[in-house]
Design an enzyme around this catalytic site. Structure first.
Site, short mmCIF file in Angstrom:
data_model
loop_
_atom_site.label_atom_id
_atom_site.label_comp_id
_atom_site.label_asym_id
_atom_site.label_seq_id
_atom_site.Cartn_x
_atom_site.Cartn_y
_atom_site.Cartn_z
CG HIS A 135 -7.77 3.21 0.21
ND1 HIS A 135 -8.94 2.51 0.51
CD2 HIS A 135 -6.70 2.30 0.10
CE1 HIS A 135 -8.75 1.24 0.22
NE2 HIS A 135 -7.56 1.07 0.14
CG LEU A 136 -10.62 9.81 3.08
CD1 LEU A 136 -11.58 10.38 3.94
CD2 LEU A 136 -10.33 11.11 2.18
CG ASP B 228 -1.70 -0.72 8.52
OD1 ASP B 228 -2.43 0.23 8.70
OD2 ASP B 228 -1.88 -1.95 8.19
CB THR C 112 3.12 -0.43 6.80
OG1 THR C 112 1.78 -0.22 7.12
CG2 THR C 112 3.86 -0.65 8.15
N GLY D 275 0.73 -1.33 -0.16
CA GLY D 275 -0.06 0.02 0.03
C GLY D 275 0.88 1.11 0.03
O1 F6P Z 1 -1.14 -0.83 3.76
C1 F6P Z 1 -1.65 -1.31 4.89
C2 F6P Z 1 -3.27 -0.94 4.55
O2 F6P Z 1 -3.38 0.33 4.86
C3 F6P Z 1 -4.04 -1.77 5.77
O3 F6P Z 1 -4.48 -1.22 6.94
C4 F6P Z 1 -5.38 -2.03 4.72
O4 F6P Z 1 -6.04 -3.19 5.43
C5 F6P Z 1 -4.88 -2.16 3.57
O5 F6P Z 1 -3.74 -1.33 3.21
C6 F6P Z 1 -5.75 -1.98 2.16
O6 F6P Z 1 -5.19 -2.31 1.14
P1 F6P Z 1 -5.61 -1.67 -0.65
O7 F6P Z 1 -4.88 -0.71 -0.69
O8 F6P Z 1 -4.91 -2.84 -0.90
O9 F6P Z 1 -7.25 -1.81 -0.30
#
Ligand code: F6P
Length: 374
Positions: free
Chosen positions: A299-300, A138, A136, A13
């Site tokens: 994604h915000l 996270d 990340t 991500g």
């Molecule tokens: O990068 C980690 C993360 O932000 C997680 O918290 C989330 O579950 C995931 O990416 C979402 O990913 P994608 O962009 O593939 O929907």
């Protein structure tokens, strides 16, 4: 080995801080006379028949420290995915074709696990030396005190809770904010504490303590007309599936929740349709009769200009990665430890069975949150 040319890629991500890192790598590599190719879309750039790349000069990366996302684009491609038998042969051929002496892989535990295996020469004739950079939002990569992306994402979540407070108060509601945090609850915990939310649910406390949540909200209701709850997307409870079934019945069979979970190339569930925030809000309304709403940040949290902290951390890690390459320190990632950037072995990111080790929220941090969110 004198390194002349390297490839740099971003996998997994996106998050704020990737571009500062790329700038750090390219700029420092230039000091050593090392040429850098930007590999596009993570490992995908190398596993296809033809490599996908752009040359990167110091001039190219000069203005990118303030940009969110990644100029190299990204994907969740796993070069070791057994379903694609041409991936590894293509990768080896492309590395050779591009004349790459080493790679810098910027990514989370998945991307870094590939870097670790390539450096060891796992399933390939000749090892591909890699240096890793952990990222990340996270903030759950093992071996580093912090990942860039976390500060920007969580600062936005704090802002979101603060804004939701106004509406929750005006409308006498409970508002549940669902934030990213698939395996670890760092973003949820930090934003809940820093924005004075009333309760937080994190994966480290699964199954979620619903009774504890209801008790806290009853207590809050005695002194104010609204409440704020932060839920990490990875929070879970057996009742979540029961609820998904109830909704399905009420919608004539259109089932929401667990059934929509997909599996990514690394075998992880994609939790996008799980609706843990909605479940939580629904149960609160049922139990307390309080009007509720849910906001899903998703994604915000991943876009936007990196904060000061993420710009500097990303750039420091990028500079260190180029220095590791120059020093021949392959098979390591740039880890933040006690304020310094130090090498951390990539192979230590997994346990004896090859499973990624997550940097979970510790009991001390949970206690800290409990103390402040009384
Ligand atoms: O990068 C980690 C993360 O932000 C997680 O918290 C989330 O579950 C995931 O990416 C979402 O990913 P994608 O962009 O593939 O929907």
């Amino acid at each position: 080995m004198a390194v002349k040319r390297i490839g740099v890629l971003t996998g997994g991500g996106d998050c704020p801080g990737l571009n500062p890192t790329i700038k750090g790598v390219v700029t420092r590599a230039a000091d050593f006379g090392i040429e850098v190719l930007g590999l596009q879309n993570g490992w995908k750039s190398l596993v296809e028949a033809e490599p996908n790349y752009i040359p990167l000069t110091v001039d190219d990366v000069r203005p990118i420290i303030k940009q969110g996302g990644t100029i190299l684009h990204t994907s969740r491609t796993n070069a070791y995915n057994k379903r694609y038998t041409d991936y590894l042969p293509n990768l080896v051929k492309n590395v050779e074709k591009l004349g790459l002496d080493a790679l810098v892989a910027i990514g989370g535990d998945d991307t870094l696990s590939v870097a670790s295996r390539l450096t060891k020469g796992d399933n390939i004739d000749k090892p591909v030396p890699c240096v890793g950079v952990p990222k990340t939002m996270d903030n759950d990569v093992h071996g580093t005190d912090q990942c860039f992306g976390f500060d920007t994402a969580t600062t936005l979540a704090v802002e979101a809770v603060q804004r939701l407070r106004d509406t929750a108060d005006s409308h006498n509601r409970v508002i549940v904010l669902e934030v990213f945090g698939r395996k670890a609850g760092w973003t949820a915990l930090y934003s809940a504490v820093a924005a004075d939310a009333d309760y937080v649910l994190v994966p480290e406390r699964n199954p979620a303590d619903l009774d504890g949540l209801f008790a806290k909200l009853r207590e809050v209701k005695k002194r104010r007309n609204y409440a704020l709850v932060v839920v990490a997307e990875g929070a879970d409870h057996p009742d979540l599936d029961v609820w998904a079934g109830e909704i399905a019945n009420s919608l004539n069979g259109t089932r929401l929740g667990e059934m929509s979970v997909e599996i990514d190339s690394f075998g992880h569930p994609i939790l996008k349709e799980r609706r843990v925030g909605d479940w939580c809000a629904y149960r609160i309304k049922q139990e307390l009769g309080w009007d509720t709403r849910t906001v899903v940040m998703a994604h915000l949290m991943r876009g936007g200009q990196p904060t000061l902290e993420d710009r500097i951390l990303g750039a420091r890690m990028g500079v260190a990665a180029a220095e590791f390459v120059q020093q021949g320190k392959f098979g390591y990632m740039t880890a933040l430890s006690g304020g310094d950037i130090v090498p951390f072995p990539l192979e230590d990111l997994t346990d004896a069975e090859g499973k990624s080790i997550t940097r979970d929220v510790t009991p001390q941090w949970l206690e800290f949150a409990d103390i402040l969110m009384k």
